[in-house]
Design a protein around this motif. Sequence first.
Motif, mmCIF file in Angstrom:
data_model
loop_
_atom_site.group_PDB
_atom_site.id
_atom_site.type_symbol
_atom_site.label_atom_id
_atom_site.label_comp_id
_atom_site.label_asym_id
_atom_site.label_seq_id
_atom_site.Cartn_x
_atom_site.Cartn_y
_atom_site.Cartn_z
ATOM 1 N N ASP A 18 20.211 84.740 56.250
ATOM 2 C CA ASP A 18 18.825 84.820 56.699
ATOM 3 C C ASP A 18 18.510 83.706 57.692
ATOM 4 N N ASP A 19 18.864 82.448 57.318
ATOM 5 C CA ASP A 19 18.725 81.277 58.182
ATOM 6 C C ASP A 19 17.352 81.187 58.848
ATOM 7 N N ASN A 20 16.299 81.306 58.060
ATOM 8 C CA ASN A 20 14.925 81.132 58.531
ATOM 9 C C ASN A 20 14.551 82.028 59.696
ATOM 10 N N GLN A 21 15.191 83.189 59.768
ATOM 11 C CA GLN A 21 14.910 84.176 60.821
ATOM 12 C C GLN A 21 15.218 83.641 62.217
ATOM 13 N N LEU A 22 15.896 82.510 62.315
ATOM 14 C CA LEU A 22 16.104 81.872 63.627
ATOM 15 C C LEU A 22 17.140 82.625 64.443
ATOM 16 N N VAL A 23 16.957 82.573 65.747
ATOM 17 C CA VAL A 23 17.922 83.157 66.672
ATOM 18 C C VAL A 23 18.651 81.987 67.345
ATOM 19 N N PHE A 24 19.946 81.919 67.100
ATOM 20 C CA PHE A 24 20.725 80.791 67.629
ATOM 21 C C PHE A 24 21.235 81.133 69.020
ATOM 22 N N THR A 25 21.081 80.188 69.938
ATOM 23 C CA THR A 25 21.547 80.430 71.313
ATOM 24 C C THR A 25 22.093 79.135 71.883
ATOM 25 N N PRO A 26 22.989 79.258 72.870
ATOM 26 C CA PRO A 26 23.342 78.062 73.636
ATOM 27 C C PRO A 26 22.178 77.702 74.557
ATOM 28 N N LEU A 27 22.145 76.459 74.997
ATOM 29 C CA LEU A 27 21.034 75.995 75.836
ATOM 30 C C LEU A 27 20.919 76.793 77.125
ATOM 31 N N ASN A 28 22.088 77.171 77.680
ATOM 32 C CA ASN A 28 22.063 77.802 78.998
ATOM 33 C C ASN A 28 21.990 79.326 78.936
ATOM 34 N N ALA A 29 21.497 79.897 77.805
ATOM 35 C CA ALA A 29 21.406 81.353 77.703
ATOM 36 C C ALA A 29 20.436 81.881 78.750
ATOM 37 N N ALA A 30 20.904 82.923 79.469
ATOM 38 C CA ALA A 30 20.037 83.514 80.481
ATOM 39 C C ALA A 30 19.094 84.512 79.839
ATOM 40 N N GLY A 31 19.487 85.065 78.714
ATOM 41 C CA GLY A 31 18.622 86.032 78.046
ATOM 42 C C GLY A 31 19.152 86.375 76.670
ATOM 43 N N ILE A 32 18.281 86.981 75.874
ATOM 44 C CA ILE A 32 18.660 87.387 74.524
ATOM 45 C C ILE A 32 18.394 88.881 74.412
ATOM 46 N N ALA A 33 19.389 89.660 74.026
ATOM 47 C CA ALA A 33 19.197 91.088 73.797
ATOM 48 C C ALA A 33 19.212 91.335 72.298
ATOM 49 N N ALA A 34 17.994 91.424 71.738
ATOM 50 C CA ALA A 34 17.889 91.665 70.291
ATOM 51 C C ALA A 34 17.993 93.168 70.037
ATOM 52 N N PRO A 35 18.354 93.565 68.824
ATOM 53 C CA PRO A 35 18.428 95.008 68.556
ATOM 54 C C PRO A 35 17.054 95.664 68.721
ATOM 55 N N PRO A 36 17.032 96.965 68.982
ATOM 56 C CA PRO A 36 15.751 97.630 69.151
ATOM 57 C C PRO A 36 14.888 97.486 67.907
ATOM 58 N N HIS A 37 13.624 97.544 68.093
ATOM 59 C CA HIS A 37 12.621 97.442 67.023
ATOM 60 C C HIS A 37 12.588 96.056 66.401
ATOM 61 N N THR A 38 13.218 95.081 67.029
ATOM 62 C CA THR A 38 13.126 93.727 66.480
ATOM 63 C C THR A 38 12.272 92.902 67.436
ATOM 64 N N GLU A 39 11.095 92.508 66.986
ATOM 65 C CA GLU A 39 10.181 91.710 67.807
ATOM 66 C C GLU A 39 10.528 90.243 67.628
ATOM 67 N N LEU A 40 10.588 89.543 68.770
ATOM 68 C CA LEU A 40 10.886 88.097 68.703
ATOM 69 C C LEU A 40 9.618 87.310 69.028
ATOM 70 N N GLU A 41 9.603 86.072 68.574
ATOM 71 C CA GLU A 41 8.477 85.180 68.901
ATOM 72 C C GLU A 41 9.052 83.788 69.113
ATOM 73 N N TRP A 42 8.262 82.950 69.761
ATOM 74 C CA TRP A 42 8.717 81.569 69.935
ATOM 75 C C TRP A 42 7.537 80.641 70.116
ATOM 76 N N ALA A 43 7.824 79.358 70.032
ATOM 77 C CA ALA A 43 6.795 78.327 70.241
ATOM 78 C C ALA A 43 7.190 77.561 71.488
ATOM 79 N N PRO A 44 6.779 78.044 72.683
ATOM 80 C CA PRO A 44 7.305 77.454 73.929
ATOM 81 C C PRO A 44 6.909 75.997 74.126
ATOM 82 N N THR A 45 5.759 75.635 73.628
ATOM 83 C CA THR A 45 5.307 74.260 73.886
ATOM 84 C C THR A 45 5.907 73.282 72.892
ATOM 85 N N GLU A 46 6.544 73.757 71.877
ATOM 86 C CA GLU A 46 7.066 72.834 70.851
ATOM 87 C C GLU A 46 8.595 72.901 70.767
#
Lengths: 682, 324
Positions: free
Chosen positions: A302-330
């Motif tokens: 589960d890992d806190n629902q987090l999406v792990f990425t390298p710093l230089n990721a150009a984009g993330i392709a999540a599976p369909p019907h999966t909504e992502l969210e983020w806290a850009p300012t934090e």
Amino acid sequence: MQRLPITATIATFIAFVALYLAPGGFFLGPILALALLATYAVDAWLDLKSPLTQIIRFTLFGIVLVPAFGRYTGDNGDPIELILAHAFGELAACELVLQAWLKRPVGGQRGAISVFLASFALMGASNTFDTNYIRFLVPAYMLFLILSLREFRTPQETPPNGFSLPDINLYKPNGRVRSWSWLALFVAVMSGATFHFGVLYYRNQINDIGLKLLGDREPPQTSGISTTPTLGDTFGATGSLTRMLRIENFSGQPYLRAMAFDHYEHGTWGPGVNMRSYLPITRQQVGADAPGHHMTINRLVDDNQLVFTPLNAAGIAAPPHTELEWAPTEGGPLRSIEPVPYPFIYDVILDPNAAHQGPLGSPPTLAQRQKDLEVAKEVDPQVHELARRIGDGLSNPVEQVEAVQEYLMTHHSYSLSTQAGQGDPISNFLLQRKAAHCEYFASAATILLRCLGVPTRYVIGYYVHEMDSPNVAIVRGRDAHAWAESWVDGIGWVTVDATPGGGRPDHTAQPLPFSFKLREHLQDYLALLRDKLTHLTRTQQAIILAICVLILMWRSWQRQGPKTKVSDEAFSYTLSDAELAALAARFEQVLQKQGIPCPPHHTWQEHIQGLAKAAGESQPLNANDLRAFLHSYNQLRFGHHENGITRVKLEDLLMTLEKVAPPPSQYQHAQHQKSPTGKETP
Amino acid sequence: MNTTLTAAPHAALNGSFISTTDKLEQNLSNVIRGKEESIRLLLIALLAGGHTLLEDVPGTGKTTLAKSLARSIAGVFRRIQFTPDLLPADITGSSFYSPQDGSFEFREGPVFANVVLADEINRTSPRTQSALLEVMSENQVTVEGRRRPLPQPFFVVATQNPNEFHGTYPLPEAQLDRFTMRLSLGYPDLEDEIAVVYSQNEHHPFDDLVPVVTCEEVLALQEQVKQVRFDKAIAEYMLRLIEATRHDPRLRLGISPRGSLALYRTAQARARVANRDYVLPEDVRTLAVPVLAHRIILDTKAKYGGLRNEQIIEEALEKIPVPR
């Protein structure tokens, strides 16, 4: 002494393995059904009494298999189908129990063991199902229990009308058999009761016990990283061997970040993962359609629902019907809005130009920049002094970063445990030149760089180093790591890992034992098989089902075929009792082994009597045992005395006879004597 | 064929069987020394409801055996000495005119008994022989159009002397078929004969014989015999044995279905005597020679080649595989 039929044991074992390995346990129903089907296919002992039973059975298995697969073929499983799959999965479990009972001869050890095992199998099977179904399951279980217990009753001791008991001690069940019957009865009733109350009211506890017994020695981890890093005496996220991520097409960039922290206070980095203000992020914003190298990450926990990425990721392709969210300012993190079932598979797109930074590498706003330069008041002024010394004469942020990295790596050593001491742990660490773990090095680098005016944040994530195959990397709990990221104008965010090389996960990780890897591979293959099976089309399912039915039909035909043939030469067993035939064959082997095979036109009784006359008392087989065996055998074979005690006794006697070793001289002699009669046989 | 065992209403006899047959055997062997095997076979024939032909030289105890059996079961014993001038009416009985009341009165012949000893059956004319055989198979006598049932149990022990041919009418082989069993007693061995001689020093041991079973008990036992389980595999085995004789080129006549029935019933009786409620292959094998051997007819060539009927049956027993 006595064993369950091997196939019944295997079926039970498979049920357990399936239960253990299949995530969610939904797959258990079909697995059980298949195991049972296999039991029929391989075990000639099981006779499917009437065609009607067969039809009902196959219909049920069909119903089990089709919706169980159906649940997986569609994206949204129909609840009715799901319920059916579960209910009939249980039915299959009941069938297993029934078969186990059918297979044991009444009374005796084997009866007790099979009832015992069966109750466990049932318990295991029902473990994963909803409580509602257990309510249906229990009556069925109890019914079978009663059916089986009926067989354990004391055998009828009054002889048929007009007869007296010829050999009283052969009819009388001995103490051993009696005590086993009682034990079986006791065990069956007790496990029934335990099952009912235990499973209904202590389901979770039972599951935990099962996991502890069958699973890893340590409780399973759902997260490898600490989302509120506090600088303590030991590393916040102690590494386990649980697999967290599986990365295909691994790019080679080892730093896989989970989230960044800006605020440092009282030795703790904040804000926590749930304390941030998240915004939904669209597919366009997250760069789902960006061109570039696709790296597939399979998050196994589960890992806190987090999406792990390298710093230089150009984009993330999540599976369909999966909504992502983020806290850009934090400082992130990226995560799914709803908890998603794991394993959760997503693609990370990497730009061929490594220098290019995607949405995660967006430049800090002014407010963010200010936050990333903030040094807590509790930090000792000497730390500022130290920073100035380290960065003395360096104005280029890149040079400053390198200087800080070099200072920490050369002046401090790595240790998994340390003493935070009084006051600010980072000041203590820096000023007393302590040995500590990566959280200290990352925190210290962040603070020092902030003192030097370089906007820096604290980052946690995984350090990827374990390659499973050339393209596939595995990330375990032990690979959790912490580092810093500095903003350098003109370059972007730069990863600053100040932990000495010997302290990085790739150096601290112990090599894994082969058996451990093997078990993981087995799990993977089963998961793959499960995946393959669940993605079969309905036509393919129907074909598999048809093949199973055909194999069964072929087997039953084959089983009947030789029977009719044999009856021309030998004699059919009117009891249609293959067990008796097996006993007869074993007894023939005993005679063979002793070098005294019985010619086909003599009865055993005559043969034995003839031998006794010829050899007197010198023959190795005990005359009383032989007599008792033949008596009991004839009772069952020709008298049709369906007496379980006789059956058990028969088995015991046969085993005693089988243990008798043939004396070599006797053997030769007997062989020599018997050969002319042996030749006569057609 | 009745192959299932059903419970029968003989509660009064429950558990008494072993003692009954043992008592009978014991009783008979007090009189006939050293012939346990023959005594047992005779009992089997009695329980199977069949009749026995004792074929042996004079003086081996045939008559004593039959008399002893009759006395042991507390039944009526009658002896018919067959002579060439014996007429059917002499054995069945006939009506006599009674001058007092001017009516005909039926006077029962010697067959109205529980145990009938037909001594030297081959000395009478075929006509009288047939009359007896008819009585044996039908268990009743028809005289002047009236059927008169015979007392039950009805057991005929016929004897014949195989060595004398002068003045005999040998039983036709087809009629031999009506005897369930053919036995021979043979000479006793030395020890037994000494015992025989001494035992008759003062008086015949027959005089000490007391009845041990009632006729009703014997009838009940005969009913119980029918409930003995005859497994299908054994029935198959039995019929294969019989089948073998029907295809034997050395035989003029094989075994009839009546022979199968006799073997079936006697095997059940033997199981009963051994206190089993099921037949074993051994029962069939042991009884095959006494029950079947006299029913087959060798062809002339084989007969003069020195082959005996018993050998044919023994060969079949050594050839057909036994169910186990």
